[in-house]
Design a protein around this motif. Structure first.
Motif, PDB file in Angstrom:
ATOM      1  N   LEU A  24      -4.298 -10.919  -4.895  1.00  0.00           N
ATOM      2  CA  LEU A  24      -3.482 -10.105  -3.986  1.00  0.00           C
ATOM      3  C   LEU A  24      -2.166 -10.801  -3.642  1.00  0.00           C
ATOM      4  O   LEU A  24      -1.165 -10.147  -3.339  1.00  0.00           O
ATOM      5  CB  LEU A  24      -4.257  -9.817  -2.693  1.00  0.00           C
ATOM      6  CG  LEU A  24      -5.465  -8.884  -2.807  1.00  0.00           C
ATOM      7  CD1 LEU A  24      -6.167  -8.772  -1.454  1.00  0.00           C
ATOM      8  CD2 LEU A  24      -5.065  -7.510  -3.299  1.00  0.00           C
ATOM      9  N   SER A  65       0.753  -9.590  -5.642  1.00  0.00           N
ATOM     10  CA  SER A  65       1.108  -8.165  -5.638  1.00  0.00           C
ATOM     11  C   SER A  65       1.639  -7.636  -4.314  1.00  0.00           C
ATOM     12  O   SER A  65       2.276  -6.586  -4.304  1.00  0.00           O
ATOM     13  CB  SER A  65      -0.121  -7.324  -6.035  1.00  0.00           C
ATOM     14  OG  SER A  65      -0.622  -7.714  -7.291  1.00  0.00           O
ATOM     15  N   TYR A  66       1.374  -8.334  -3.223  1.00  0.00           N
ATOM     16  CA  TYR A  66       1.732  -7.809  -1.907  1.00  0.00           C
ATOM     17  C   TYR A  66       2.454  -8.861  -1.077  1.00  0.00           C
ATOM     18  O   TYR A  66       2.247 -10.067  -1.261  1.00  0.00           O
ATOM     19  CB  TYR A  66       0.472  -7.340  -1.167  1.00  0.00           C
ATOM     20  CG  TYR A  66      -0.261  -6.234  -1.881  1.00  0.00           C
ATOM     21  CD1 TYR A  66       0.118  -4.901  -1.704  1.00  0.00           C
ATOM     22  CD2 TYR A  66      -1.314  -6.515  -2.741  1.00  0.00           C
ATOM     23  CE1 TYR A  66      -0.552  -3.878  -2.371  1.00  0.00           C
ATOM     24  CE2 TYR A  66      -1.983  -5.512  -3.417  1.00  0.00           C
ATOM     25  CZ  TYR A  66      -1.595  -4.190  -3.220  1.00  0.00           C
ATOM     26  OH  TYR A  66      -2.251  -3.184  -3.897  1.00  0.00           O
ATOM     27  N   ARG A 122     -10.477  -4.675  -5.356  1.00  0.00           N
ATOM     28  CA  ARG A 122      -9.208  -5.376  -5.175  1.00  0.00           C
ATOM     29  C   ARG A 122      -8.080  -4.399  -4.893  1.00  0.00           C
ATOM     30  O   ARG A 122      -7.282  -4.584  -3.975  1.00  0.00           O
ATOM     31  CB  ARG A 122      -8.930  -6.207  -6.423  1.00  0.00           C
ATOM     32  CG  ARG A 122      -7.717  -7.118  -6.333  1.00  0.00           C
ATOM     33  CD  ARG A 122      -6.509  -6.513  -6.983  1.00  0.00           C
ATOM     34  NE  ARG A 122      -5.399  -7.453  -7.046  1.00  0.00           N
ATOM     35  CZ  ARG A 122      -4.134  -7.106  -7.215  1.00  0.00           C
ATOM     36  NH1 ARG A 122      -3.803  -5.834  -7.355  1.00  0.00           N
ATOM     37  NH2 ARG A 122      -3.191  -8.025  -7.248  1.00  0.00           N
ATOM     38  N   GLN A 123      -7.991  -3.345  -5.689  1.00  0.00           N
ATOM     39  CA  GLN A 123      -6.950  -2.343  -5.499  1.00  0.00           C
ATOM     40  C   GLN A 123      -7.121  -1.597  -4.183  1.00  0.00           C
ATOM     41  O   GLN A 123      -6.144  -1.318  -3.484  1.00  0.00           O
ATOM     42  CB  GLN A 123      -6.962  -1.353  -6.664  1.00  0.00           C
ATOM     43  CG  GLN A 123      -6.582  -1.952  -8.012  1.00  0.00           C
ATOM     44  CD  GLN A 123      -5.162  -2.487  -8.022  1.00  0.00           C
ATOM     45  OE1 GLN A 123      -4.948  -3.697  -7.972  1.00  0.00           O
ATOM     46  NE2 GLN A 123      -4.190  -1.598  -8.079  1.00  0.00           N
ATOM     47  N   CYS A 152      -8.593  -2.685  -1.437  1.00  0.00           N
ATOM     48  CA  CYS A 152      -8.249  -3.577  -0.325  1.00  0.00           C
ATOM     49  C   CYS A 152      -6.730  -3.721  -0.203  1.00  0.00           C
ATOM     50  O   CYS A 152      -6.183  -3.699   0.898  1.00  0.00           O
ATOM     51  CB  CYS A 152      -8.887  -4.947  -0.530  1.00  0.00           C
ATOM     52  SG  CYS A 152     -10.669  -4.989  -0.227  1.00  0.00           S
ATOM     53  N   GLY A 153      -6.057  -3.870  -1.342  1.00  0.00           N
ATOM     54  CA  GLY A 153      -4.601  -3.990  -1.311  1.00  0.00           C
ATOM     55  C   GLY A 153      -3.944  -2.773  -0.693  1.00  0.00           C
ATOM     56  O   GLY A 153      -3.019  -2.892   0.133  1.00  0.00           O
ATOM     57  N   TYR A 211      -0.454  -8.481   3.386  1.00  0.00           N
ATOM     58  CA  TYR A 211      -1.732  -9.162   3.593  1.00  0.00           C
ATOM     59  C   TYR A 211      -1.553 -10.385   4.489  1.00  0.00           C
ATOM     60  O   TYR A 211      -0.452 -10.891   4.680  1.00  0.00           O
ATOM     61  CB  TYR A 211      -2.332  -9.599   2.258  1.00  0.00           C
ATOM     62  CG  TYR A 211      -1.633 -10.794   1.650  1.00  0.00           C
ATOM     63  CD1 TYR A 211      -2.075 -12.088   1.898  1.00  0.00           C
ATOM     64  CD2 TYR A 211      -0.511 -10.635   0.842  1.00  0.00           C
ATOM     65  CE1 TYR A 211      -1.423 -13.191   1.368  1.00  0.00           C
ATOM     66  CE2 TYR A 211       0.146 -11.737   0.300  1.00  0.00           C
ATOM     67  CZ  TYR A 211      -0.319 -13.008   0.576  1.00  0.00           C
ATOM     68  OH  TYR A 211       0.333 -14.095   0.062  1.00  0.00           O
ATOM     69  N   THR A 242     -11.296  -9.473   1.505  1.00  0.00           N
ATOM     70  CA  THR A 242     -11.365  -9.003   0.122  1.00  0.00           C
ATOM     71  C   THR A 242     -12.451  -9.742  -0.646  1.00  0.00           C
ATOM     72  O   THR A 242     -13.226  -9.141  -1.406  1.00  0.00           O
ATOM     73  CB  THR A 242     -10.018  -9.196  -0.585  1.00  0.00           C
ATOM     74  OG1 THR A 242      -9.005  -8.480   0.123  1.00  0.00           O
ATOM     75  CG2 THR A 242     -10.078  -8.696  -2.021  1.00  0.00           C
TER      76      THR A 242
END
Length: 272
Positions: A172, A175-176, A229-230, A232-233, A243, A251
């Motif tokens: 994560l 990505s965030y 994972r997706q 949660c993101g 996050y 997660t």
């Protein structure tokens, strides 16, 4: 001759640096002692995330050992409970704390600021207690059911799922955006610049871990972990705009639970 010696020293130095990164990750996510002379900087912690999946393997192996030894003399349900307790002691309930904090914050806060403040509070609220109780409970029950099908399944599950769930959580970061009201958060260094090598090693660990399973099971487990994972993101993005360290812990816990449930669902219908 001098060129060969220089290259040899460079390789040695490179491996030493990787070993030190692993030790930093080990110290950050577990209570396992490491050599005092291990150099620690925020930059090393930043790149240590590449070994979070490896840390999952280490934790899984230790928990599996406790389970296998305990199951020789005790019923599977007690052996699994002891293994789970050992996991909490090894990690200091690091990820479980994140799960509780996220549910407390998201359940009791109305704004991003209030959610972050609640998550920062060390006190355990109703939402967090419920999530923690149910999370530990469903893991225990699921692992018992796995043991009924095959006494060795919980041992495999501990190793594989602990690794994959940590890869899901650590990924994560790539990505965030990181959000935190408290800029002194101990997880903040992880949010700094990540490299392609960090991600490659992280994902490579997941692939190697999955190779111990039959390919249909490995694919299903990978898909479920990716979906968690997706999900949660997306959830964290909607709630906070990114996050926090607690989100990573949540997660890991949710991916771990999903992993055990996936293996149980497969084992119930197909022998492996």
């Amino acid at each position: 001759m001098n060129t060969d010696k220089t290259q040899s020293q460079a390789v040695s130095s490179g491996w030493q640096y990787q070993w030190q990164l692993f030790l930093v990750a080990l110290a950050f996510f577990t209570r396992i002692p490491i050599p005092k002379e291990t150099p620690f900087t925020t930059e090393r912690l930043n790149h240590a995330n590449r070994y979070f999946g490896v840390i999952g393997i280490v934790v899984g192996l230790l928990i599996s050992s406790v389970y296998l030894v305990s199951s020789i003399l005790l019923p599977a349900s007690v052996a699994i409970a002891l293994a789970m307790i050992s996991g909490l002691l090894i990690t200091g309930a690091f990820h479980e704390d994140g799960l509780a904090d996220v549910f407390d914050g998201f359940g009791g806060g109305w704004t991003v600021e209030s959610k972050l403040n609640i998550m920062k509070d060390s006190r355990l609220g109703t939402y967090g207690a419920a999530a923690l109780f149910m999370g530990l409970g469903i893991k225990w029950v699921t692992l018992i059911e796995l043991a009924k099908l095959n006494p060795l399944l919980p041992a495999y599950a501990f190793i594989v799922v602990h690794s994959l769930s940590r890869v899901a959580a650590a990924s994560l970061i790539f990505s965030y955006p990181y959000v935190r009201a408290d800029q002194d958060s101990k997880v903040k260094p992880l949010a700094n610049q990540q490299t392609r090598s960090d991600l490659q090693i992280l994902l490579g660990t997941a692939i190697i871990t999955l190779l111990v399973l039959p390919w249909p099971i490995a694919i299903m487990l990978a898909i479920i972990t990716l979906l968690v994972r997706q999900g949660c993101g997306y959830w964290f993005q909607r709630q906070l705009g990114g996050y926090t360290g607690d989100c990573l812990g949540a997660t890991q816990q949710l991916a771990e639970i999903a992993g055990y449930l996936t293996l149980l669902a497969i084992a119930t219908h197909y022998h492996f």
